[in-house]
Design a protein around this motif. Structure first.
Motif, PDB file in Angstrom:
ATOM      1  N   ILE A 128      45.579  48.221  48.832  1.00 28.59           N
ATOM      2  CA  ILE A 128      46.005  47.152  47.910  1.00 28.59           C
ATOM      3  C   ILE A 128      46.087  45.816  48.645  1.00 28.59           C
ATOM      4  CG2 ILE A 128      47.918  46.325  46.487  1.00 28.59           C
ATOM      5  CD1 ILE A 128      48.481  49.222  45.750  1.00 28.59           C
ATOM      6  N   ARG A 129      46.609  45.820  49.840  1.00 30.01           N
ATOM      7  CA  ARG A 129      46.764  44.579  50.602  1.00 30.01           C
ATOM      8  C   ARG A 129      45.409  43.917  50.840  1.00 30.01           C
ATOM      9  NH1 ARG A 129      50.109  44.280  56.304  1.00 30.01           N
ATOM     10  NH2 ARG A 129      50.094  42.008  56.550  1.00 30.01           N
ATOM     11  N   GLU A 130      44.431  44.704  51.233  1.00 33.12           N
ATOM     12  CA  GLU A 130      43.111  44.158  51.500  1.00 33.12           C
ATOM     13  C   GLU A 130      42.452  43.649  50.222  1.00 33.12           C
ATOM     14  OE1 GLU A 130      38.821  45.667  53.344  1.00 33.12           O
ATOM     15  OE2 GLU A 130      40.630  46.922  53.541  1.00 33.12           O
ATOM     16  N   ARG A 131      42.570  44.435  49.158  1.00 32.45           N
ATOM     17  CA  ARG A 131      41.949  44.012  47.892  1.00 32.45           C
ATOM     18  C   ARG A 131      42.628  42.761  47.322  1.00 32.45           C
ATOM     19  NH1 ARG A 131      41.410  48.739  43.638  1.00 32.45           N
ATOM     20  NH2 ARG A 131      40.233  47.085  42.571  1.00 32.45           N
ATOM     21  N   LEU A 132      43.948  42.692  47.476  1.00 29.56           N
ATOM     22  CA  LEU A 132      44.686  41.531  46.953  1.00 29.56           C
ATOM     23  C   LEU A 132      44.212  40.247  47.637  1.00 29.56           C
ATOM     24  CD1 LEU A 132      46.949  40.152  45.380  1.00 29.56           C
ATOM     25  CD2 LEU A 132      48.541  40.849  47.182  1.00 29.56           C
ATOM     26  N   LEU A 133      44.140  40.254  48.963  1.00 36.60           N
ATOM     27  CA  LEU A 133      43.705  39.063  49.679  1.00 36.60           C
ATOM     28  C   LEU A 133      42.261  38.696  49.320  1.00 36.60           C
ATOM     29  CD1 LEU A 133      44.175  36.880  51.797  1.00 36.60           C
ATOM     30  CD2 LEU A 133      43.494  38.537  53.556  1.00 36.60           C
ATOM     31  N   THR A 134      41.404  39.697  49.269  1.00 41.19           N
ATOM     32  CA  THR A 134      39.998  39.444  48.935  1.00 41.19           C
ATOM     33  C   THR A 134      39.856  38.835  47.552  1.00 41.19           C
ATOM     34  OG1 THR A 134      39.324  41.304  50.333  1.00 41.19           O
ATOM     35  CG2 THR A 134      37.710  40.495  48.729  1.00 41.19           C
ATOM     36  N   GLN A 135      40.600  39.405  46.591  1.00 45.00           N
ATOM     37  CA  GLN A 135      40.523  38.919  45.206  1.00 45.00           C
ATOM     38  C   GLN A 135      41.007  37.467  45.106  1.00 45.00           C
ATOM     39  OE1 GLN A 135      40.033  40.471  41.915  1.00 45.00           O
ATOM     40  NE2 GLN A 135      38.881  42.102  42.931  1.00 45.00           N
ATOM     41  N   LEU A 136      42.115  37.157  45.762  1.00 47.59           N
ATOM     42  CA  LEU A 136      42.654  35.793  45.684  1.00 47.59           C
ATOM     43  C   LEU A 136      41.703  34.789  46.338  1.00 47.59           C
ATOM     44  CD1 LEU A 136      46.448  36.397  46.445  1.00 47.59           C
ATOM     45  CD2 LEU A 136      45.420  35.795  44.253  1.00 47.59           C
ATOM     46  N   LEU A 137      41.229  35.089  47.530  1.00 49.57           N
ATOM     47  CA  LEU A 137      40.321  34.160  48.216  1.00 49.57           C
ATOM     48  C   LEU A 137      39.011  34.005  47.461  1.00 49.57           C
ATOM     49  CD1 LEU A 137      40.839  35.156  51.969  1.00 49.57           C
ATOM     50  CD2 LEU A 137      41.883  33.287  50.696  1.00 49.57           C
ATOM     51  N   ASP A 138      38.561  35.088  46.823  1.00 50.19           N
ATOM     52  CA  ASP A 138      37.323  35.003  46.043  1.00 50.19           C
ATOM     53  C   ASP A 138      37.504  34.094  44.836  1.00 50.19           C
ATOM     54  OD1 ASP A 138      34.581  36.015  45.341  1.00 50.19           O
ATOM     55  OD2 ASP A 138      35.691  36.704  43.574  1.00 50.19           O
ATOM     56  N   LEU A 139      38.653  34.197  44.179  1.00 47.26           N
ATOM     57  CA  LEU A 139      38.906  33.332  43.013  1.00 47.26           C
ATOM     58  C   LEU A 139      38.969  31.864  43.431  1.00 47.26           C
ATOM     59  CD1 LEU A 139      41.535  35.459  41.050  1.00 47.26           C
ATOM     60  CD2 LEU A 139      39.211  34.904  40.321  1.00 47.26           C
ATOM     61  N   VAL A 140      39.633  31.581  44.546  1.00 46.33           N
ATOM     62  CA  VAL A 140      39.708  30.202  45.016  1.00 46.33           C
ATOM     63  C   VAL A 140      38.314  29.684  45.371  1.00 46.33           C
ATOM     64  CG1 VAL A 140      40.602  28.694  46.824  1.00 46.33           C
ATOM     65  CG2 VAL A 140      42.082  30.441  45.831  1.00 46.33           C
ATOM     66  N   GLY A 141      37.532  30.515  46.049  1.00 45.57           N
ATOM     67  CA  GLY A 141      36.185  30.101  46.410  1.00 45.57           C
ATOM     68  C   GLY A 141      35.309  29.853  45.189  1.00 45.57           C
ATOM     69  N   ARG A 142      35.451  30.691  44.187  1.00 43.32           N
ATOM     70  CA  ARG A 142      34.666  30.487  42.961  1.00 43.32           C
ATOM     71  C   ARG A 142      35.062  29.191  42.267  1.00 43.32           C
ATOM     72  NH1 ARG A 142      35.843  36.059  40.153  1.00 43.32           N
ATOM     73  NH2 ARG A 142      35.178  34.882  38.294  1.00 43.32           N
ATOM     74  N   GLU A 143      36.354  28.882  42.288  1.00 40.17           N
ATOM     75  CA  GLU A 143      36.774  27.623  41.660  1.00 40.17           C
ATOM     76  C   GLU A 143      36.243  26.429  42.449  1.00 40.17           C
ATOM     77  OE1 GLU A 143      40.803  26.072  39.598  1.00 40.17           O
ATOM     78  OE2 GLU A 143      40.928  26.349  41.762  1.00 40.17           O
ATOM     79  N   ARG A 144      36.220  26.506  43.780  1.00 42.34           N
ATOM     80  CA  ARG A 144      35.660  25.424  44.589  1.00 42.34           C
ATOM     81  C   ARG A 144      34.169  25.229  44.320  1.00 42.34           C
ATOM     82  NH1 ARG A 144      38.861  27.202  50.070  1.00 42.34           N
ATOM     83  NH2 ARG A 144      40.744  25.930  49.731  1.00 42.34           N
ATOM     84  N   SER A 145      33.524  26.306  43.896  1.00 35.94           N
ATOM     85  CA  SER A 145      32.094  26.216  43.580  1.00 35.94           C
ATOM     86  C   SER A 145      31.837  25.719  42.171  1.00 35.94           C
ATOM     87  CB  SER A 145      31.440  27.588  43.776  1.00 35.94           C
ATOM     88  OG  SER A 145      31.581  28.026  45.114  1.00 35.94           O
ATOM     89  N   GLY A 146      32.896  25.478  41.416  1.00 37.46           N
ATOM     90  CA  GLY A 146      32.744  24.913  40.077  1.00 37.46           C
ATOM     91  C   GLY A 146      32.991  25.871  38.943  1.00 37.46           C
ATOM     92  N   GLU A 147      33.321  27.148  39.224  1.00 39.94           N
ATOM     93  CA  GLU A 147      33.578  28.102  38.156  1.00 39.94           C
ATOM     94  C   GLU A 147      34.999  27.946  37.617  1.00 39.94           C
ATOM     95  OE1 GLU A 147      32.589  32.152  38.943  1.00 39.94           O
ATOM     96  OE2 GLU A 147      30.998  31.634  40.372  1.00 39.94           O
ATOM     97  N   MET A 148      35.180  28.424  36.382  1.00 43.23           N
ATOM     98  CA  MET A 148      36.514  28.449  35.777  1.00 43.23           C
ATOM     99  C   MET A 148      37.176  29.781  36.097  1.00 43.23           C
ATOM    100  SD  MET A 148      36.995  25.557  34.214  1.00 43.23           S
ATOM    101  CE  MET A 148      38.337  25.934  33.087  1.00 43.23           C
ATOM    102  N   ILE A 149      38.421  29.752  36.526  1.00 46.36           N
ATOM    103  CA  ILE A 149      39.157  30.986  36.829  1.00 46.36           C
ATOM    104  C   ILE A 149      40.471  30.985  36.052  1.00 46.36           C
ATOM    105  CG2 ILE A 149      38.165  31.080  39.155  1.00 46.36           C
ATOM    106  CD1 ILE A 149      40.924  30.136  40.197  1.00 46.36           C
ATOM    107  N   ASN A 150      41.116  32.174  36.041  1.00 48.37           N
ATOM    108  CA  ASN A 150      42.406  32.324  35.371  1.00 48.37           C
ATOM    109  C   ASN A 150      43.507  31.824  36.310  1.00 48.37           C
ATOM    110  OD1 ASN A 150      44.686  33.051  33.985  1.00 48.37           O
ATOM    111  ND2 ASN A 150      44.045  35.161  33.589  1.00 48.37           N
ATOM    112  N   ARG A 151      43.791  30.530  36.229  1.00 50.80           N
ATOM    113  CA  ARG A 151      44.790  29.943  37.130  1.00 50.80           C
ATOM    114  C   ARG A 151      46.181  30.528  36.901  1.00 50.80           C
ATOM    115  NH1 ARG A 151      44.260  23.533  38.312  1.00 50.80           N
ATOM    116  NH2 ARG A 151      42.470  23.639  39.730  1.00 50.80           N
ATOM    117  N   GLN A 152      46.495  30.862  35.662  1.00 52.45           N
ATOM    118  CA  GLN A 152      47.817  31.399  35.350  1.00 52.45           C
ATOM    119  C   GLN A 152      48.048  32.723  36.085  1.00 52.45           C
ATOM    120  OE1 GLN A 152      50.230  30.076  33.817  1.00 52.45           O
ATOM    121  NE2 GLN A 152      51.641  31.776  33.462  1.00 52.45           N
ATOM    122  N   LEU A 153      47.012  33.580  36.086  1.00 55.58           N
ATOM    123  CA  LEU A 153      47.131  34.862  36.768  1.00 55.58           C
ATOM    124  C   LEU A 153      47.308  34.661  38.267  1.00 55.58           C
ATOM    125  CD1 LEU A 153      47.002  37.941  36.790  1.00 55.58           C
ATOM    126  CD2 LEU A 153      44.502  37.761  36.882  1.00 55.58           C
TER     127      LEU A 153
END
Length: 814
Positions: free
Chosen positions: A189-214
């Motif tokens: 869980i720890r590894e997946r949690l960090l990966t998921q969060l960093l991936d969402l931030v990276g996708r937003e930096r690339s211009g994608e829309m993410i679920n900021r509330q989550l």
């Protein structure tokens, strides 16, 4: 509990109440009315609270039953079936277990039960796919928090008593710790949690829309679990990933884009990260994230950006791209403005150096300067009238004006940029001042040029300008004056030019003249302007003297029946004399010019009058700054001509003859050769050719002959013949001016040495040189060789002496 009163130790009756005993003891030592016998009182009774003799003991079966009830309730709470529970009964059961010393069993049982439920939660979260992983984790976290709040309420008594006494973790905090260890920090869980969060931030930096509330809720979970959890499990990897991302992106952007485009992108990225912190990161991350961004986007590339050949700071300055300059200042201000200041200073210094060097290479308008040292310490005959001469060399005479105008324009331009684009940053203004000071003094004639500029301003530019405009220009001139290292040289030339303005009647605005003096006094002190102010005093005194002289002429003429004297004239000449005080005015040898007989008579009459009023004073006549109004007849045409005193002496010789040679003119007038040639050039070769010259040409030679031009015509009835300006200041004149300046500096250097030694008594040679230089810096920058010579002179005159033990140390002799 029961309270038992222990019997008194002395065996006395127990029926006596404490109050009575106290009352009796209060009478101890008193004398009764019946006699003097003392009465002894018994001691006070003591109460002892004894514990229960028998303890109510909870048997093991009852304990297990009570814990079973609480365990079932906890299971129901985690199963979301708490609606049928009696919280009052559950609270009482927990209370009894703690009261009967079974707090350990209750606390450890709670811990084990919670971990069992958390193990199931962790399995459910781990089983979720990537799209549902964060939702599943967030839902389990919300449920767990609610369950622990309800359990905390049931076990409130254990929190207050058992947890406090045994220094255990409170129930709710225990639940958070268990969730952290068993769920969030479960390896998968720890590894997946960090990966998921960093991936969402990276996708937003690339211009994608993410679920900021989550993301915000998951990050808040990490913060709630403890700052160390947030920092270790998310913030540190997040900052490392951010640095890698912007390191790669900034390198690509700076290589492919202009400075302006790069700064726009960097500005946008900084705003995006600030917005990201506000929406789903903890506020403590803001400063750390900003440091990473500024290091990767600005610090590592700031010099490359500022020095870009076609789009860096210098092209921005040259093309006046103020929006880009403002953006660069705002970005660089985050990490330091040293690079910008250095580049700006170097650019301004290079522009100023080019300007100064070009001015030094131009033909110098020395005639304007040399012509200013005309009057000295004696009265000058100057018939009424006069004004600024129309010099043929005006194109060259404007060179100092152009030079100073260019300096002011350069300074004004960069001041405006600093105020508009750099928020009026004082460090930039100070850097600009240092740059100007460095190159203004590269031109040895800068003090002279600045004085000529002021002279031109106060003679011509004042006309048609508002008082506010003149004041602003004078302020800018004083600003340049601050940069001069040789302010005493400026003073020398300023006095010469002021003398010329005053004696030729060219002072347009007395208020502007005095305003300039006030500004100079503010900059350099009273001593700097005392002689200049004395020149104005002389002009006022001269006016009063001439008024008294005219009254004298009128009274004398009335007694003699002289009509000219009644009109304030000596014969047919109306005389105007300025009496100048020696020491206030620029020094110059007295003129040896031979005046025409009618002018010579005027000087003698005035000298007798002045001697009668002021005994013990000697008058020396100076003709170099005088002017005269002549009535001239050319055939049938009559004109009024304004000329210099030298020109007047030449023209009056043509009343007796038509042609005069150069040699005859020199013998008849004794005018110095260079002044005679300039005067003849003005009369025979300039705009108004009152005389003709043989042979023809613009230069005057010693073999030339001059004749009166009776065919001369002019549209104006009244006109002015100006003196041709010298095209270049001679080496002799330069040497003479410099010699005068050096001579004036000697007493100032000696005075500074004496002041310092008088206060210090004993001083090393190098320290003395440094302190003298610093003390005289506001006026001029003394040469160390000059200081050393003045020290030797003071030693010879026994103001100082060398120390016998160390010849480099000086002693002050009182």
């Amino acid at each position: 509990r029961s309270v038992v009163a222990a019997p008194p130790q002395d065996g006395r009756s127990q029926g006596r109440c404490p109050q009575a005993a106290d009352a009796r003891s209060g009478e101890r030592g008193r004398v009764s009315p019946q006699g003097s016998r003392r009465v002894a009182m018994p001691p006070k009774s003591k109460f002892v609270i004894q514990p229960f003799k028998q303890h109510a003991v909870m048997d093991e079966a009852y304990v297990q039953k009570t814990w079973g009830t609480l365990r079932h309730a906890i299971d129901e709470i985690f199963a979301h079936n708490a609606s049928g529970l009696s919280f009052e009964e559950l609270y009482r059961n927990a209370y009894n277990m703690v009261l009967h010393k079974f707090g350990d069993k209750l606390y450890n049982g709670l811990k084990d039960t919670v971990r069992e439920h958390l193990a199931k939660m962790a399995a459910d979260v781990d089983a979720a796919n990537d799209q549902a992983f964060l939702d599943a984790l967030n839902k389990r976290w919300s449920d767990h928090k609610l369950s622990m709040i309800m359990i905390r309420d049931i076990l409130m008594y254990m929190d207050r008593v058992y947890v406090t006494q045994h220094k255990k973790v409170p129930v709710y905090d225990l639940g958070l710790q268990l969730f952290r260890d068993d769920v969030v920090r479960a390896p998968r869980i720890r590894e997946r949690l960090l990966t998921q969060l960093l991936d969402l931030v990276g996708r937003e930096r690339s211009g994608e829309m993410i679920n900021r509330q989550l993301v915000r809720m998951v990050v808040a979970m990490l913060v709630d679990l403890g700052k160390d959890v947030y920092v270790r499990d998310f913030e540190r990897p997040f900052l490392e990933k951010t640095a890698e991302f912007y390191q790669r992106e900034s390198a690509e952007t700076v290589a492919q884009n202009s400075a302006s485009e790069y700064m726009e992108r960097a500005e946008r990225r900084l705003a995006e990260e600030e917005d990201r912190v506000k929406h789903f990161l903890d506020s403590s991350t803001e400063a750390k994230l900003r440091d990473v961004m500024e290091r990767e986007l600005i610090t590592k590339h700031m010099r490359a950006i500022a020095e870009m050949e076609h789009s860096g700071l210098v092209p921005m300055l040259d093309n006046d791209r103020r929006e880009d300059l403002t953006r660069m200042y705002n970005l660089f201000k985050r990490v330091g403005l040293g690079v910008m200041r250095d580049l700006l200073t170097d650019h301004v210094r290079s522009q100023g150096r080019a300007l100064v060097m070009s001015a030094a290479d131009d033909p110098a308008p020395a005639g304007s300067a040399a012509g200013a040292d005309a009057s000295a310490d004696a009265p000058t005959p100057s018939p009424a009238g006069g004004g600024p001469p129309a010099t043929p060399g005006s194109a060259q005479a404007r060179d100092p004006v152009t030079f100073v105008d260019d300096l002011l324009r350069l300074k004004g331009r960069y001041d405006a940029i600093i105020d508009a684009c750099f928020a009026g940053d004082k460090t930039f203004h100070n850097a600009l001042n240092r740059a100007f000071e460095s190159f203004v003094n590269l031109n040895a004639r800068a003090p002279e040029f600045l004085s000529l500029y002021v002279d031109n301003l106060l003679r011509r530019e004042v006309k048609g300008s508002s008082e506010e405009e003149v004041e602003n220009t004078l302020e800018q001139v004083v600003m340049l004056f601050r940069y001069l290292q040789e302010k005493d040289v400026f003073e020398k030339y300023y006095k010469q030019h002021l003398a010329k303005r005053l004696l030729s009647g060219r002072v347009v605005s007395d208020d502007s003249e005095r305003s300039m003096i006030t500004k100079l006094k503010t900059e350099c002190g009273f001593q700097f302007t005392s002689k200049i102010e004395g020149m104005f005093v002389d002009m006022k005194t001269s006016g009063d003297t001439m008024a008294a002289f005219r009254e004298h002429l009128a009274s004398t003429a009335e007694a003699e029946g002289n009509d000219g004297g009644l009109q304030g004239k000596v014969g047919s000449v109306e005389l105007q004399v300025q009496v100048l005080t020696t020491g206030y005015w620029p020094t110059q040898p007295a003129s040896v010019c031979i005046f025409p007989p009618e002018i010579q008579r005027c000087t003698e009459v005035f000298a007798r009058f002045y001697s009668s009023k002021h005994s013990g004073r000697t008058l020396k006549w100076h003709a170099s700054m005088g002017h005269a109004d002549l009535r001239a007849t050319f055939g049938s045409r009559h004109h009024e001509v304004n000329v210099s005193t030298y020109q007047m002496c030449i023209l009056l010789l043509f009343n007796d003859r038509d042609t005069v040679s150069y040699q005859e003119l020199q013998e008849a007038t004794h005018i110095p050769a260079h002044d005679l040639k300039r005067a003849l050039q003005s009369l025979a070769c300039a705009k108004f050719k009152i005389l003709t010259k043989e042979p023809k040409g613009r230069d005057v030679g010693e073999e030339d002959a001059f004749a009166f031009n009776d065919k001369f015509t002019a549209k104006q009835i009244r006109f002015k013949v100006g003196t041709v300006a010298a095209t270049k200041e001679t080496d002799v004149e330069k040497t003479e001016t410099r010699h005068k300046v050096d001579e004036d500096r000697k007493p100032q250097v000696e005075a500074a040495i004496v002041r310092i030694m008088k206060s210090r008594k004993l001083l090393d040679h190098n320290i003395l040189i440094t302190e003298v230089t610093e003390q005289l810096r506001p006026r001029f920058l003394p040469d160390p060789g000059m200081i050393k010579k003045r020290i030797e002179s003071l030693i010879e005159r026994e103001f100082l002496e060398r120390d016998k033990a160390d010849w480099r140390v000086y002693k002050y002799l009182a």
